[in-house]
Design an enzyme around this catalytic site. Structure first.
Site, PDB file in Angstrom:
ATOM      1  N   SER A   1       0.787  -1.235   0.000  1.00  0.00           N
ATOM      2  CA  SER A   1       0.000   0.000   0.000  1.00  0.00           C
ATOM      3  C   SER A   1       0.817   1.281   0.000  1.00  0.00           C
ATOM      4  CB  SER A   1      -0.964   0.013   1.192  1.00  0.00           C
ATOM      5  OG  SER A   1      -2.089  -0.796   0.911  1.00  0.00           O
TER       6      SER A   1
ATOM      7  N   LYS B   1       0.302   3.757  -2.783  1.00  0.00           N
ATOM      8  CA  LYS B   1      -0.678   4.846  -2.758  1.00  0.00           C
ATOM      9  C   LYS B   1      -0.005   6.210  -2.677  1.00  0.00           C
ATOM     10  CE  LYS B   1      -4.467   2.078  -0.790  1.00  0.00           C
ATOM     11  NZ  LYS B   1      -3.880   0.736  -0.665  1.00  0.00           N
TER      12      LYS B   1
ATOM     13  N   SER C   1      -6.268   3.222   4.158  1.00  0.00           N
ATOM     14  CA  SER C   1      -5.623   2.469   3.084  1.00  0.00           C
ATOM     15  C   SER C   1      -6.652   1.765   2.205  1.00  0.00           C
ATOM     16  CB  SER C   1      -4.621   1.446   3.641  1.00  0.00           C
ATOM     17  OG  SER C   1      -3.693   1.063   2.651  1.00  0.00           O
TER      18      SER C   1
END
Length: 406
Positions: free
Chosen positions: A113, A116, A170
């Protein structure tokens, strides 16, 4: 005349530029110094992860020759960094760009993640925070076990709300929605292409994005060095900092399916447990293992730490990041083993100037993607071929004219 003779003649005539060295990247030394192992805590079990693509030894080392190692890069005569279970990490100064220390900084691994952060750097400038996004079924098409903020099909969400869902919770559903809208008529694929273009612009050449969220995908990689470059770009944006440092956010109701809404909390424990914390991002997938990016300020300095491929020993990934930050803050402000390139430096690296001040032509790919073979339009063999082709065309033209004259 040989191909090398043609090249020499063209250089002498000023038609071909001789190569020049770049200050922003250094080739790996043919007599590389002994590799110093990183202080490492070996977990009881290490789940198998995808093999990291080998680095091209002939390619320049982005950030300096001191980073051309698969082991530890640390200033001389300083206290050793703390042991971690991470496969790679970087500690860098957000303001000066100096890299204070690193472990295998250009190792390419799955991002999870922390991907991102690249989505944010790419899409924040493109999207109006007040624009309302209507969630689609495609936004919510995710693996059964995944991180999602809880969007509902047909729900109406301002872009600003989706940024909170992306960076606090997230949410992979928020990532899909933001990427779809930022891509315009091209949708998510256009945003993925823009993410890769942005990584290239920054000099994050170890990075290749395939998903906007960081969910595992073949051929998706980044490095601890690249994550530091991307984080530096993000933390220069006040809007990113505002979203990223919020401790909690009230997710809006979407009646009738969700009549009340709910509260989401920031998953980055650094914000509440580390003095001077500036924000960051956590990540985990089966293939990436634990990844982490965190930043903090102390004594007038702002440092960022990036961690890849960690297990939860000796502590959570963010705790390992905190230990590395403590080590970095304990180093002299002048300590450095390399640097984070600027976008201008990256541009010179990708299109280096020739001796005459012009830019060298870009190399032309002649092999399928992934084959790794390129044809350089500056090679003597290509130049000789062009010369011969011109002579052949001129000869044919002369013969045609003579025949027509008869």
């Amino acid at each position: 005349m040989s191909a090398s003779s043609v090249a020499v003649a063209l250089v002498s005539a000023g038609l071909l530029a001789a190569p020049v060295a770049l200050p922003t990247a250094s080739p790996a030394s043919p007599t590389t110094a002994a590799i110093v192992p990183c202080p490492h805590v070996t977990p009881p079990t290490i789940p198998p992860t995808p093999a990291s693509p080998p680095r091209d030894a002939a390619a320049p080392v982005v950030g300096g020759a001191g980073l051309a190692t698969t082991g530890l890069a640390a200033p001389a005569a300083v206290k050793a960094p703390p042991a971690t279970s991470a496969q790679s990490w970087v500690v860098a100064d957000l303001d000066t760009g100096a890299i204070l220390g690193a472990c295998d900084p250009h190792l390419r691994r799955r991002p999870a993640s922390v991907q991102k952060l690249l989505l944010a750097d790419t899409a924040l400038p493109k999207l109006n925070p007040s624009q309302v996004v209507v969630a689609t079924a495609a936004d919510l098409k995710l693996p059964r076990v995944t991180s999602a903020v809880g969007m509902v099909v047909g729900g109406h969400y301002p872009v600003s709300t989706l940024w909170y869902g992306l960076l606090l919770e997230s949410g992979n559903d928020a990532a899909n929605a933001l990427a779809r809208v930022a891509g315009g008529s091209g949708g998510v694929p256009a945003t993925i292409a823009a993410m890769n273009a942005e990584a290239h612009r920054l000099g994050a050449d170890d990075t290749h994005a395939v998903t906007p969220s960081g969910l595992d995908a073949a051929d998706q990689f980044t490095s601890a060095y690249d994550l530091a470059l991307i984080a530096r770009a993000d933390f220069a944006r006040p809007d990113f900092v505002r979203y990223d440092t919020a401790l909690r956010f009230q997710w809006p109701a979407q009646p009738p399916r969700d009549p009340h809404g709910f509260q989401i909390q920031n998953e980055n424990k650094l914000l509440t447990e580390y003095p001077g914390a500036l924000g960051g991002k956590t990540g985990f997938t089966d293939q990436a293992r634990h990844t982490y990016v965190g930043a903090a300020q102390r004594g007038g300095r702002r440092l960022v730490v990036t961690v890849m491929g960690a297990e939860i020993v000796p502590a959570r990934a963010e705790k390992q990041g905190e230990a590395l930050l403590n080590w970095g803050f304990g180093l002299p402000a002048t300590a450095s083993v390399g640097h984070l390139v600027t976008a201008d430096e990256a541009a010179r690296l990708h299109n280096p100037p020739s001796a005459s001040g012009s830019h060298r032509p870009a190399r032309v790919r002649v092999a399928p993607a992934g084959a790794g073979a390129f044809l350089d339009t500056r090679t003597p063999q290509v130049i000789l071929g062009v010369v011969l082709l011109v002579l052949a065309v001129a000869g044919m033209s002369l013969m045609w004219r003579l025949r027509r004259g008869r």
